[in-house]
Design an enzyme around this catalytic site. Sequence first.
Site, PDB file in Angstrom:
ATOM      1  N   LYS A 184       0.992  -1.071   0.242  1.00 21.57           N
ATOM      2  CA  LYS A 184      -0.096  -0.085   0.000  1.00 21.57           C
ATOM      3  C   LYS A 184       0.652   1.007   0.204  1.00 21.57           C
ATOM      4  CE  LYS A 184      -4.038  -2.057  -0.631  1.00 21.57           C
ATOM      5  NZ  LYS A 184      -2.816  -3.926  -0.366  1.00 21.57           N
TER       6      LYS A 184
HETATM    7  C1  LIG Z   1      -8.812  -2.908  -1.441  1.00 21.18           C
HETATM    8  C2  LIG Z   1      -8.497  -3.634  -0.690  1.00 21.18           C
HETATM    9  N1  LIG Z   1      -9.019  -4.166   0.564  1.00 21.18           N
HETATM   10  C3  LIG Z   1      -8.532  -4.076   1.308  1.00 21.18           C
HETATM   11  C4  LIG Z   1      -7.220  -5.304   1.710  1.00 21.18           C
HETATM   12  C5  LIG Z   1      -7.177  -5.759   3.242  1.00 21.18           C
HETATM   13  O1  LIG Z   1      -6.021  -5.467   3.888  1.00 21.18           O
HETATM   14  P1  LIG Z   1      -5.048  -5.937   4.747  1.00 21.18           P
HETATM   15  O2  LIG Z   1      -4.338  -6.714   4.073  1.00 21.18           O
HETATM   16  O3  LIG Z   1      -4.570  -4.863   5.081  1.00 21.18           O
HETATM   17  O4  LIG Z   1      -5.941  -6.430   5.606  1.00 21.18           O
HETATM   18  C6  LIG Z   1      -7.116  -4.954   0.153  1.00 21.18           C
HETATM   19  C7  LIG Z   1      -5.891  -5.547   0.607  1.00 21.18           C
HETATM   20  O5  LIG Z   1      -5.026  -5.824  -0.806  1.00 21.18           O
HETATM   21  C8  LIG Z   1      -7.185  -4.766  -0.595  1.00 21.18           C
HETATM   22  O6  LIG Z   1      -6.536  -4.156  -1.759  1.00 21.18           O
END
Ligand SMILES: Cc1ncc(COP(=O)(O)O)c(C=O)c1O
Length: 380
Positions: A184
Amino acid sequence: MLASYLKFAEPQLDEATLSGVVEVLRSGQLASGPWVQQFERQLSAFCAGRPVRVLTSATAAVEVALQLCGIGPGDEVITSAQSFFTVLNMIVKVGAKPVFVDCDLVTRNIDLAQVEAAITARTRAIVPTHYPGALVDMDALLDLARRYELRVIEDAALVIGSRWHGKNVGAFGDLVTFSFHPNKNITSIEGGALIVNDEAEAKRVDALRFHGITYLPDRTRDVAFPGGKFNLPDVNARIGVAQLQHLPEFLAKRRSLVEHYFARFASDPRCLLPPTPSPTRDDGFSWNIFCVLLPLDRLTITRKAFRDALESRGIGTGVSYEALHLSTLGRSYGGHEGQFPNAERIARETVTLPLHTAMTNTDVDCVCTAVAEVIATARK
Ligand SMILES: Cc1ncc(COP(=O)(O)O)c(C=O)c1O
């Protein structure tokens, strides 16, 4: 030609951050300590003073947000068929029914007209995912939610740093979630944040993320419901604090690389690109991923073959994202082919090209040259 393998995503951690991590490890205070509080304070400042709680992932933040809204069995939650599995999984995990709608083909954001048409007496919340390049229309979304008395849980995993009418995503609205996964805009290795409306909600999140514990006046504890275990370690928070300071420079770098992608693709427009940055609209729109749709109907190769060809040239790619309603879990809620044409076309044709702060314009040139060559040799 690339000197070394180009990953499609990669975090950037400086030496000061690494030394900071060692200091935290030596401090002996490793979880729910001062760096967690500092990370939350700094994120809160970034979100115009709204209360923020950090958790072990954005997935945990979405789960806790749904629980905070009291969503469970018998409830429906509307979301886009084009998003990461987190959204589908967490809606199902809290016992609610996911109700999918389609997205826009270019922005990939949820189609708000379809959201309104999908609202029933059981609908409790809308969970939209924002995509880089253009946010979901927040004026229209919040107006819709107000009219139907629905909660909004923004999945802002991809867009920390984007702004709407000059305000940071997270600084307004209802509930907002960020991800600090290594891919991210900023990372805490794993980690996420949930932005809430007031201290009462923040207190409830404190319990939801830590066993459901509340503290009693006699210094004992009580549990009234089974909470999760989603508190962020201080090592992660220390990294998050350092990364947040770098966010403006990271976003500027990502934007300049994306501008170069657009400039290169302008002379070779065979792929369908994300929304073009505009001088008035783009300021603050963060670019976490750069995805194109391949013209597969005019090619003799599959997407896998295309990705393999790039891989063999040392270029990593990703898929953002599969169609949620066509996953095995999504199909168990009635999802089927032909239901959401845009989400399905994106799922079939999308490729995530490399984009991260360690890249140079020369890397972008190499990717674009490779894409053009592979497409040229595979033309029908
Ligand atoms: C659009 C989106 N939402 C939520 C998430 C979930 O993030 P996390 O890995 O921090 O749980 C991701 C992870 O890639 C994502 O791309």
